[in-house]
Design an enzyme around this catalytic site. Structure first.
Site, PDB file in Angstrom:
ATOM      1  N   GLU A 156       0.845  -1.193   0.000  1.00  0.00           N
ATOM      2  CA  GLU A 156       0.000   0.000   0.000  1.00  0.00           C
ATOM      3  C   GLU A 156       0.880   1.242   0.000  1.00  0.00           C
ATOM      4  O   GLU A 156       0.410   2.344   0.267  1.00  0.00           O
ATOM      5  CB  GLU A 156      -0.973  -0.022   1.181  1.00  0.00           C
ATOM      6  CG  GLU A 156      -0.358  -0.127   2.550  1.00  0.00           C
ATOM      7  CD  GLU A 156      -1.415  -0.133   3.659  1.00  0.00           C
ATOM      8  OE1 GLU A 156      -1.553  -1.185   4.293  1.00  0.00           O
ATOM      9  OE2 GLU A 156      -2.070   0.882   3.882  1.00  0.00           O
ATOM     10  N   CYS A 202      -3.514  -3.444   4.454  1.00  0.00           N
ATOM     11  CA  CYS A 202      -2.553  -4.428   4.995  1.00  0.00           C
ATOM     12  C   CYS A 202      -2.896  -5.858   4.615  1.00  0.00           C
ATOM     13  O   CYS A 202      -2.104  -6.769   4.879  1.00  0.00           O
ATOM     14  CB  CYS A 202      -2.487  -4.312   6.513  1.00  0.00           C
ATOM     15  SG  CYS A 202      -2.061  -2.655   7.065  1.00  0.00           S
ATOM     16  N   HIS A 234      -2.277  -9.965  12.157  1.00  0.00           N
ATOM     17  CA  HIS A 234      -1.760  -8.703  11.630  1.00  0.00           C
ATOM     18  C   HIS A 234      -1.530  -7.770  12.819  1.00  0.00           C
ATOM     19  O   HIS A 234      -2.409  -7.610  13.669  1.00  0.00           O
ATOM     20  CB  HIS A 234      -2.770  -8.085  10.657  1.00  0.00           C
ATOM     21  CG  HIS A 234      -2.475  -6.643  10.359  1.00  0.00           C
ATOM     22  ND1 HIS A 234      -1.283  -6.255   9.804  1.00  0.00           N
ATOM     23  CD2 HIS A 234      -3.186  -5.503  10.595  1.00  0.00           C
ATOM     24  CE1 HIS A 234      -1.282  -4.932   9.686  1.00  0.00           C
ATOM     25  NE2 HIS A 234      -2.423  -4.460  10.161  1.00  0.00           N
TER      26      HIS A 234
END
Ligand code: COA
Length: 386
Positions: free
Chosen positions: A79, A111, A233
């Site tokens: 990103e 993400c 994450h």
């Protein structure tokens, strides 16, 4: 047939900021960053580092470990793209000198595109078991100076080689997803820094854990007990605790002891406190941390949760393969993290303020440590790498 990870290599920048120094400079109690967020250090890229150099560095080590297999599919997830048209995958393909017969694509969804790219690569190799795919996830997490997001920056890359002879982890591409159009974090094309509603983002993340898990469980027939370890994450390290508590509530396991929770999530939490957020790479940094710090997880199923703001989340899983210990890159990663140079807050702010020219004039980047590859400069709007 088993499909999964044959190699997993990381890279991060060679410069680092101590969050205690940042806290002092910002007039914040250092415990907020270190205990409240779980962060000690964050990697800061110099001006001649970008996602292409980070990603190519990681990929070089992943491919070298396998003696340079022929790669048919290269997916670059990021990103922090360097171009609106040309894929970072093509830049990386060039730096790695890969053969021309290769499908190169860049993918984006905050993400979670690293996990999304990996799931696509698993199905590609399942359909064509002789093929090998390379997934590179690389990002530079950048928030405004003096904003709540500032201590949750970082930079990192993970390179994953997917094959039908997975020496590290056999992965099941049957994932549960949660997609929903929300504005918790975004970066318009005209901005270098992300915009984020941090508290809202945490809420959506936790909702997505619940929702993606439900679909994953229904799709695979697996329950919580089928998983021995979990990697999440990690926008900041303490997020793992919050996410795991959400999963425990969802599956009726609130009563687990702190030691048991630590056994389930602790292995994945060694690298993030000293690297910081690496967006698309973050989940794989956690997986590398688990494989490189736990010596006896062969045969164990690892639950993997990826969250990308905006949002799309995925829950999937894999089984650690016998003998994986021989193929992890623990020593190289430890040496890389150990050898980073600590920046003062003003040196960090100077790196932060450095921008490449946007008017097409020739510019040579000042030389810093960036590993095997570096961004040499810009000429006629073209990026040149060494
Ligand atoms: N000592 C110990 N802990 C402290 C503390 C101190 N002096 N001061 C605060 N804390 C704790 C808080 O209690 C909180 O922990 P908790 O959530 O377990 O209660 C934690 O530190 C963070 O404090 P908070 O006041 O919530 O921080 P913040 O409002 O400055 O912002 C984020 C935190 C994560 C929202 C912000 O850093 C951010 O927006 N980050 C970027 C986006 C992001 O990470 N999104 C996540 C989904 S991808």
């Amino acid at each position: 047939m088993q499909i999964g990870l044959d190699a997993l290599a990381l890279d991060t920048s060679r410069y680092v900021l101590n969050l205690r120094d940042l806290a002092r400079a910002r007039g914040v109690d250092p415990n907020k960053y270190c205990k409240g967020l779980g962060q000690e250090l964050m990697s800061i890229p110099p001006p001649d580092e970008d996602v292409v150099t980070l990603g190519a560095n990681a990929a070089w080590h992943a491919l070298e470990a396998l003696d340079w297999p022929a790669i048919e599919l290269l997916i670059f997830a990021t990103e922090s793209a360097v171009d609106q048209s040309k894929a970072a995958a093509v830049y990386a393909h060039g730096l790695l000198d890969l053969p021309p017969d290769c499908l190169c694509l860049e993918v984006k969804q905050a993400c979670s595109s690293g996990a999304g790219g990996l799931l696509l690569a698993l199905d590609y190799v399942r359909a064509k078991p002789t093929a090998k795919a390379l997934v590179i996830a690389a990002d530079i997490a950048r928030y405004g100076l003096r904003t709540p997001g500032e201590p949750t920056q970082g930079a990192g890359a993970a390179a994953l080689v997917v094959s039908a002879q997975p020496r590290l982890v056999a992965l099941d591409s049957r994932a549960g997803f949660h997609s929903e159009c929300v504005m918790d974090f975004w970066r318009p094309n005209y901005r270098d820094e992300a915009l984020v509603d941090g508290k809202y983002s945490l809420k959506v993340y936790l909702k997505a854990v619940q929702s993606a898990w439900q679909r994953y469980a229904a799709r695979t027939g697996r329950g919580f007990e089928d998983h021995a370890r979990f990697c999440y994450h990690l926008p900041f390290t303490r997020m793992a605790e919050k996410a795991h508590q959400q999963l425990l509530r969802e599956t009726g396991h609130e009563g687990l002891s702190a030691a048991e929770v630590q056994r389930q999530i602790g292995g994945g939490l060694h690298y993030n406190p000293v690297i910081g957020n690496s967006y698309t790479a973050s989940l794989f940094v956690a997986l590398a941390s688990l494989l490189e710090h736990e010596q006896a997880v062969s045969g164990e199923r690892v639950g993997l949760f990826s969250y990308g703001s905006g949002c799309m989340a995925a829950f999937f899983s894999g089984v650690v393969q016998p003998g994986y210990q021989r193929y992890v890159q623990a020593q190289r990663h430890a040496a890389l993290l150990e050898s980073r140079q600590e920046l003062t807050v003003s040196a960090y702010e100077a790196f932060y303020a450095a921008h490449l020219p946007v008017d097409g004039r020739t510019y040579h980047c000042p030389r810093h440590e960036t590993g095997l590859f570096r961004l040499a400069g810009i000429e006629q709007h073209q990026r040149h790498y060494d």
